[in-house]
Write a protein that holds these residues in place. Structure first.
Motif, PDB file in Angstrom:
ATOM      1  N   ASP A 173     -43.460  44.878 -53.898  1.00 19.39           N
ATOM      2  CA  ASP A 173     -43.516  46.206 -53.302  1.00 19.39           C
ATOM      3  C   ASP A 173     -42.543  47.199 -53.916  1.00 19.39           C
ATOM      4  N   SER A 186     -39.978  43.326 -57.103  1.00 13.58           N
ATOM      5  CA  SER A 186     -40.754  42.487 -56.192  1.00 13.58           C
ATOM      6  C   SER A 186     -42.176  43.009 -56.167  1.00 13.58           C
ATOM      7  N   ARG A 199     -38.305  47.726 -42.364  1.00  8.39           N
ATOM      8  CA  ARG A 199     -37.256  48.741 -42.331  1.00  8.39           C
ATOM      9  C   ARG A 199     -35.946  48.214 -42.887  1.00  8.39           C
ATOM     10  N   GLU A 200     -35.578  46.992 -42.531  1.00  8.77           N
ATOM     11  CA  GLU A 200     -34.295  46.469 -42.987  1.00  8.77           C
ATOM     12  C   GLU A 200     -34.227  46.408 -44.507  1.00  8.77           C
ATOM     13  N   THR A 201     -35.314  45.946 -45.129  1.00  9.83           N
ATOM     14  CA  THR A 201     -35.333  45.838 -46.592  1.00  9.83           C
ATOM     15  C   THR A 201     -35.261  47.207 -47.249  1.00  9.83           C
ATOM     16  N   LEU A 202     -36.099  48.147 -46.759  1.00 12.33           N
ATOM     17  CA  LEU A 202     -36.130  49.471 -47.376  1.00 12.33           C
ATOM     18  C   LEU A 202     -34.811  50.225 -47.163  1.00 12.33           C
ATOM     19  N   THR A 250     -41.321  52.578 -55.446  1.00 11.30           N
ATOM     20  CA  THR A 250     -42.324  51.796 -54.720  1.00 11.30           C
ATOM     21  C   THR A 250     -43.480  51.460 -55.643  1.00 11.30           C
ATOM     22  N   GLN A 257     -41.194  50.519 -39.650  1.00  7.78           N
ATOM     23  CA  GLN A 257     -41.759  50.103 -40.924  1.00  7.78           C
ATOM     24  C   GLN A 257     -42.238  51.335 -41.663  1.00  7.78           C
ATOM     25  N   VAL A 309     -43.394  48.078 -45.847  1.00  3.90           N
ATOM     26  CA  VAL A 309     -42.129  47.453 -46.215  1.00  3.90           C
ATOM     27  C   VAL A 309     -41.249  47.408 -44.968  1.00  3.90           C
ATOM     28  N   HIS A 314     -31.836  48.984 -46.732  1.00  2.00           N
ATOM     29  CA  HIS A 314     -30.797  48.381 -47.572  1.00  2.00           C
ATOM     30  C   HIS A 314     -30.928  48.823 -49.014  1.00  2.00           C
ATOM     31  N   ASP A 315     -32.162  48.806 -49.558  1.00  2.17           N
ATOM     32  CA  ASP A 315     -32.371  49.204 -50.954  1.00  2.17           C
ATOM     33  C   ASP A 315     -32.133  50.697 -51.149  1.00  2.17           C
ATOM     34  N   CYS A 372     -34.223  56.646 -44.927  1.00  2.00           N
ATOM     35  CA  CYS A 372     -34.112  56.232 -46.341  1.00  2.00           C
ATOM     36  C   CYS A 372     -33.267  57.290 -47.042  1.00  2.00           C
TER      37      CYS A 372
END
Length: 714
Positions: A610, A608, A636-639, A628, A713, A634, A641-642, A659
């Motif tokens: 980011d 993506s 928090r939920e996205t980071l 990154t 975030q 980014v 999860h990844d 993380c």
């Protein structure tokens, strides 16, 4: 009968075996008595290498104590034994080498700037070296009002921003973002911080315009700079940069394409002022003086012509060394040439391995830090290989002059030159693989033409052109010089374009390299059959290099640049706009020959704006790498999860505690302690650019800051 006492004592048998072994060792050392003195600089170098390799004071002291203990143990051996002399002297020299470079680092080194700063600097210009190929100048400045700055800083100034009054002795004011000298960005990479520490450079940066000259320079530019500018002005075409390098040793005007072609073809040594250039100059001076003095009858009969010619050649060699800046290869070549001239003046054979050992010992005593550089290692290794080969009885018999036809004599000379080139390439290959991760394979064939072309055509024409410039008639000689250099460049580019020109390898461990060097020295410096024992560590080192798997992931020390090995065996880099220097560094460290693709274009990557997730295979399993790409926030939920899906996360910033990848989180906090990373997924091994607990004076210790509170975030 089974319980009867032994007829002979076990202790007596062991004692007899030890005495027999000692006698064999003494017999072998007696056969090598003429060569034992050659190991004096080697023993000194072992101590210097130990200080550079070991990380902290405790281990340096432990090494010195171990060396003294070995010396003490040697004193228990029988008096007069050669083994006793070797052990005692070797231990003392090793300890002395460690203390020598330790003392020089403590007394003469310059501590680096603790952290990057942006400030206005007022200082005196110490030197200004023009780099036309990069459209800039490197200027060394001594700050007048230090304000916490090191005693000497080096800044780059764009060619369009350089004021006319800038020169040595000028006082200038400028704004700059100063940084500590850069350490190795990747494991096994070039460590400029160590070199800068011994050169007295404490900070580097780029000066921003306007550059205000508060006091113009009143000194004339150094002769080397004036000669450099004169050759660039009068030289023909792109070869002018080569001509300037041959005369002054300054390679700043050579284009990157030509420099890379010279490196790949094994001809880069022609650009560094070393034995070839010094020998050619001194030989020409001695030849001319002998011929000129021989024209006078009285001089030819009564004067010591060889002694006078040797003195003139020595003055020419010393002057040339000072003119070209006194780099290590030049100093070594000048010292060796002076010893040769002294031997010839006394009527003795001077070109021997003892001559090389004396030159190495002098360089190590004055510049012990030079031992770790490729310049010292490659220059001495090449000369040792040539002299050792020339001293071999069979080679000497083959190369000896004899009464034969012109064609046979020419063929024999070419064969001698080719064999010497093969020997040099064979000896230099491990050094080139260790420092540059690639070694030339066709240099022997290229040098077969390039060395005579440079020695007997390019350099004489260039010297003639400089002499004719005194009366304004140098243009024809410069044209001839340009055509000869064009032929040299054509040869370099032709050889470099061959797919067999270069062999690559990933990073070679320090222990493996040291083992190969000692084994090679044993083979080259010895004369009895025992010397072939050195082939064992050399063969073991080659086996390690061949079987070592290249890393799948490379991360620079700042975390900005990441390279991965694709499923097809190529390499892909995270940031497409990375410069040529970063791309070359990544490719060399991975042992990869060829261009680097973009990570986002890999079929196994999902990227993506980011983040970028890459699926890699290694060790019989699948690995997920998360990297990154930008500095944007980014969610928090996205980071989170990844991170949970990834095995490895790499970022050029600090990542929050939540993380949590499965195996490794390499963010700014970790990279500050480890430096660059080389990750081998097959073995699950991570090599770091920094050694834990390294307290060498050029290493900036990371500051410990309190952890930030988690946020929603990144």
């Amino acid at each position: 009968m089974a319980f009867e006492p032994r007829q002979t004592s076990v202790g007596r048998n062991i004692g007899q075996a030890v005495q027999a072994l000692f006698a064999r060792l003494e017999q072998g050392l007696e056969a090598e008595r003429e060569q034992l003195g050659l190991w004096v600089p080697v023993a000194l170098g072992i101590g210097i290498a130990a200080w550079i390799s070991l990380p902290n004071k405790l281990e340096w002291l432990a090494f010195c104590c171990s060396a003294v203990a070995i010396t003490s143990a040697g004193c228990l051996l029988p008096l007069g034994a050669r083994l006793r002399q070797m052990v005692v002297l070797g231990g003392l020299l090793a300890c002395g080498g460690c203390l020598l470079i330790w003392g020089k680092a403590a007394i003469f080194g310059t501590a680096p700037l603790p952290r990057p700063i942006f400030m206005e600097v007022t200082g005196e210009v110490i030197s200004a070296d023009v780099v036309p190929a990069q459209q800039m100048s490197r200027v060394a400045v001594r700050p007048i009002d230090p304000s916490g700055l090191p005693a000497l800083i080096r800044v780059n100034i764009a060619a369009t921003d350089i004021p006319a009054e800038l020169g040595r002795g000028a006082v200038i004011r400028f704004r700059a973002r100063l940084m500590p000298p850069a350490p190795a960005s990747l494991p096994g990479g070039y460590d400029f911080a160590r070199r800068a520490y011994f050169q007295g450079i404490g900070a580097t940066g780029r000066a921003l315009k306007p550059i205000v000259v508060l006091q113009p320079s009143v000194e004339a530019p150094p002769l080397r700079n004036r000669l450099f500018a004169h050759i660039l002005q009068n030289g023909e075409g792109e070869g002018a940069g080569i001509a300037a390098a041959l005369a002054t040793g300054d390679q700043g005007a050579i284009t990157e394409a030509d420099a890379e072609a010279m490196r790949r073809s094994g001809l880069a040594h022609l650009l560094s002022i070393s034995g070839l250039h010094v020998t050619a100059l001194i030989g020409a001076v001695v030849f001319l003086l002998m011929r000129i003095m021989a024209l006078n009858r009285r001089a030819a009969l009564d004067w010591p012509l060889m002694l006078i010619a040797a003195g003139g050649g020595a003055l020419a060699g010393i002057g040339y060394t000072l003119l070209t800046g006194g780099e290590v290869p030049t100093v070594r070549s000048c010292v060796a040439a002076l010893l040769v001239l002294g031997g010839l003046a006394l009527g003795r054979e001077a070109i021997t391995l003892r001559l090389i050992a004396a030159g190495a010992l002098l360089v190590l005593l004055l510049w012990p830090e030079a031992l770790a550089g490729p310049s010292f290692q490659m220059s001495f290794a090449a000369v040792i290989a040539i002299v050792a080969l020339s001293e071999h009885p069979r080679f000497r018999a083959f190369a000896a002059q004899r009464d034969e036809g012109t064609v046979k004599r020419l063929a024999r000379s070419l064969a001698v030159l080719l064999l010497s080139g093969f020997a040099v390439e064979l000896v230099l290959a491990p050094i080139a693989l260790f420092h540059f991760h690639k070694a030339g394979m066709m240099g022997a064939f290229a040098n077969l033409i390039a060395i005579p072309l440079t020695t007997f055509v390019v350099m004489p024409f260039e010297a003639l052109a400089l002499l004719l410039d005194l009366v304004g008639f140098g243009a024809p000689a410069w044209w001839l010089t340009g055509r000869a250099i064009d032929l040299l460049l054509w040869l370099a580019h032709s050889v470099a374009a061959s797919p067999w020109a270069v062999a690559t390898a990933p990073v070679v461990p320090n222990v493996v390299f040291g083992m190969m060097v000692l084994g090679g020295l044993c083979c080259l410096l010895g004369r009895s059959r025992w010397r072939w024992i050195g082939l064992a560590p050399v063969a073991a080192g080659i086996l390690v290099i061949v079987t070592t798997s290249p890393p799948e992931i490379l991360v620079t020390a700042d975390g900005r640049h990441v390279a991965v090995r694709s499923a097809e065996g190529g390499m892909a880099i995270l940031r497409e706009r990375a410069g040529d220097y970063v791309r070359d560094m990544m490719a060399e460290s991975a042992g990869h020959e060829g261009p680097l693709a973009a990570m986002a274009d890999l079929p196994e990557a999902s990227c993506s704006k980011d983040l970028c997730m890459v699926a890699l295979t290694g060790g019989g399993r699948m690995w997920r790498l998360l990297v990154t790409r930008t500095g944007d926030l980014v969610p928090r939920e996205t980071l989170a999860h990844d991170c949970a899906r990834a095995d490895i996360v790499i970022a050029d910033r600090r990542l929050p505690p939540w993380c949590r990848p499965r195996w490794l989180k390499a963010d700014r906090r970790l990279l500050a302690r480890t430096g660059g990373l080389a990750i081998d997924l097959d073995d699950g091994e991570v090599r770091t650019g920094k050694v834990p607990g390294d307290t060498h004076p050029w290493i900036i210790q990371p500051s410990r800051r309190p952890a930030r509170r988690p946020s929603n975030q990144l």
